[in-house]
Design a protein around this motif. Structure first.
Motif, short mmCIF file in Angstrom:
data_model
loop_
_atom_site.label_atom_id
_atom_site.label_comp_id
_atom_site.label_asym_id
_atom_site.label_seq_id
_atom_site.Cartn_x
_atom_site.Cartn_y
_atom_site.Cartn_z
N VAL A 58 0.90 -1.29 0.09
CA VAL A 58 -0.11 -0.09 0.01
C VAL A 58 0.78 1.42 -0.18
N SER A 59 2.22 0.90 -0.51
CA SER A 59 2.83 2.32 -0.44
C SER A 59 4.53 2.02 -1.28
N GLY A 60 4.06 2.86 -2.28
CA GLY A 60 5.26 2.58 -3.57
C GLY A 60 6.82 3.46 -2.63
N SER A 61 7.14 3.62 -1.40
CA SER A 61 8.40 3.70 -1.11
C SER A 61 8.86 3.18 0.02
N SER A 62 10.48 2.81 -0.33
CA SER A 62 11.27 2.08 0.62
C SER A 62 11.55 2.86 2.02
N ALA A 63 11.51 4.11 1.70
CA ALA A 63 11.62 5.20 3.11
C ALA A 63 10.63 5.16 4.00
N ALA A 64 9.55 5.14 3.35
CA ALA A 64 7.24 5.02 4.26
C ALA A 64 8.07 4.28 4.61
N THR A 65 8.29 2.81 3.85
CA THR A 65 8.13 1.51 4.15
C THR A 65 9.03 1.49 5.72
N CYS A 66 10.55 1.31 5.80
CA CYS A 66 11.02 1.92 6.86
C CYS A 66 10.70 2.55 8.29
N ALA A 67 10.72 3.92 7.76
CA ALA A 67 9.69 4.69 8.72
C ALA A 67 8.25 4.11 9.60
N THR A 68 7.67 3.56 8.90
CA THR A 68 6.25 3.53 9.26
C THR A 68 5.88 1.79 10.24
N ILE A 69 7.50 1.22 9.99
CA ILE A 69 7.40 -0.25 10.52
C ILE A 69 8.29 0.02 11.12
#
Length: 432
Positions: A112-123
């Motif tokens: 649901v997110s196309g960004s690696s940085a966003a995935t890293c920060a969120t999880i």
């Protein structure tokens, strides 16, 4: 001047301008301008205006800001907390226990997110404090998160796939579908590493939580329903042929807003922050894409891509040797540039060579995304390393060191995709 002299001059110009602190997008435009002025007959101003307008007005590219916005909205909801509650009861029995929440959580959020940085920060915001509190070794929690968060690029929807699709003129919907099995494969490799580590170091794994019944696990899984519904709506509409990537992205934004409203976390402040965050990120990407489009045109007028393709062809490399050489090239390039810049800088030059070698452009797109993933955890310009440094306070070399096993697993994944290309091409072929 010879091709080598021209190339050397342009590369030197690129690094000099970058080293002076100029934005990447403007740097690319500047190098393209130099090339057009010195070595091409067409006026640089006219070429720049036409190319940048054509790049910025691409309909295909509209999916990109929408997926970025969707990720920004979800970043500001309770999705991550609910995901941990839903996953943790099911992972207690696996060797490594809750370390798997990094991998599974990143795999789900990547969808649901196309960004690696966003995935890293969120999880990471969800798992790092919780795993630290429970006594899991920090080198494993940080290392597995660094690797698993790169799945944000490989599992669709993916920002980098959209960029590649536009640059290489490849169907974005087919690219999305092609990324599913390689993404799951990489997730399994990461989890397999955790299992092996846990079996070899059982004394470092904290004791399991109190046992829960199957009914209690199902009750906890209700927290996963919103994200599962959103994944189904976005990816299902693409796979079923009901929507293009752009239409699915718009559907994802609406779904994210609905989830946020239902959770009670949709406020004017969150809405504004998500919109501004997405706007800032997309403007940066759009500027890079516009500069790269102008640079590609400049290189075409100078003739460097054709000469490079002819030179590589004259080396007599086999398909496997070419893939290996390109993998090394991208890994080295990733030490100095971000993933989007890597793709837009190289596709205009490399695609003729790749097509001449008989490499499927869909397979090559997934290969590029995978090696760009490696660049996310390689110093000195590894975006995920910077995100983790901000979250943990650890030194960059230490984070890169604990992420090294994940990097090696990505190398193994590249080898597997080359040996078994059907892992990439089988699902897209079912659409034809």
């Amino acid at each position: 001047m010879s091709d080598l002299a021209i190339t050397s001059l342009l590369v030197l110009s690129l690094f000099l301008i970058l080293g002076s602190g100029v934005w990447i997008g403007l740097t690319l435009s500047g190098v393209a301008w130099i090339g057009m002025q010195l070595f091409a007959s067409r006026p640089a101003g006219d070429a720049m205006a036409v190319t940048i307008w054509g790049s910025a007005s691409s309909w295909t590219l509209t999916a990109l800001p929408l997926f970025v916005w969707m990720g920004e909205i979800l970043f500001r909801t309770r999705l991550s907390e609910d995901m941990f509650k839903g996953l943790s009861p099911w992972l207690q029995a696996l060797p490594g226990r809750l370390l798997h929440t990094n991998v599974v959580g990143c795999t789900i959020f990547a969808a649901v997110s196309g960004s690696s940085a966003a995935t890293c920060a969120t999880i990471g915001k969800m798992t790092l404090p919780e795993l630290r509190r429970r006594g899991y070794p920090e080198h494993m929690t940080v290392g597995t998160l660094a690797g698993a968060s790169t799945l944000g690029l490989l599992i669709p929807p993916s920002i980098i796939m959209i960029v590649y699709g536009v640059a290489a003129e490849v169907s974005i919907s087919r690219l999305f579908i092609a990324g599913v099995l390689p993404g799951l494969l990489l997730g399994l490799l990461f989890s397999g590493y955790i299992v092996v580590w846990a079996l070899r170091n059982p004394h470092l794994v904290p004791a399991a939580d109190a046992k829960t019944t199957f009914r209690q696990k199902l009750a906890a899984s209700r927290s996963l329903i919103p994200v599962v519904l959103l994944i189904t709506a976005v990816l299902g509409s693409i796979y079923a042929g009901l929507a293009t990537a752009t239409e699915a992205a718009a559907l994802g934004v609406v779904g994210a807003l609905v989830i946020s409203a239902v959770q009670g976390s949709l406020s004017w402040g969150n809405f504004r922050d998500a919109l501004l965050g997405a706007t800032r990120l997309y403007c940066m990407i759009a500027l890079i894409l516009a500069g790269a489009a102008f640079l590609t045109l400049s290189m075409g007028y100078i003739g460097l891509p054709r000469h490079l393709a002819e030179w590589i062809g004259s080396l007599g490399l086999s398909q496997g040797q070419l893939v290996a050489a390109l993998a090394v090239f991208f890994i080295v390039l990733g030490c100095f540039l971000d993933g989007i810049s890597m793709v837009v800088l190289t596709m205009g030059v490399l695609m003729p060579t790749v097509q001449k070698a008989g490499i499927d452009p869909i397979w090559f797109g997934i290969f590029v995304v995978l090696v760009v993933e490696m660049a996310q955890i390689t110093p000195p310009v590894g975006f995920n390393l910077f995100v983790l440094q901000g979250m943990t306070g650890r030194e960059l070399p230490w984070i890169a060191k604990v992420a090294m096993p994940m990097f090696l697993l990505m190398c193994l994944a590249v080898a597997l995709l080359y040996v078994f290309p059907g892992l990439v091409t089988w699902l897209p072929q079912q659409m034809m």
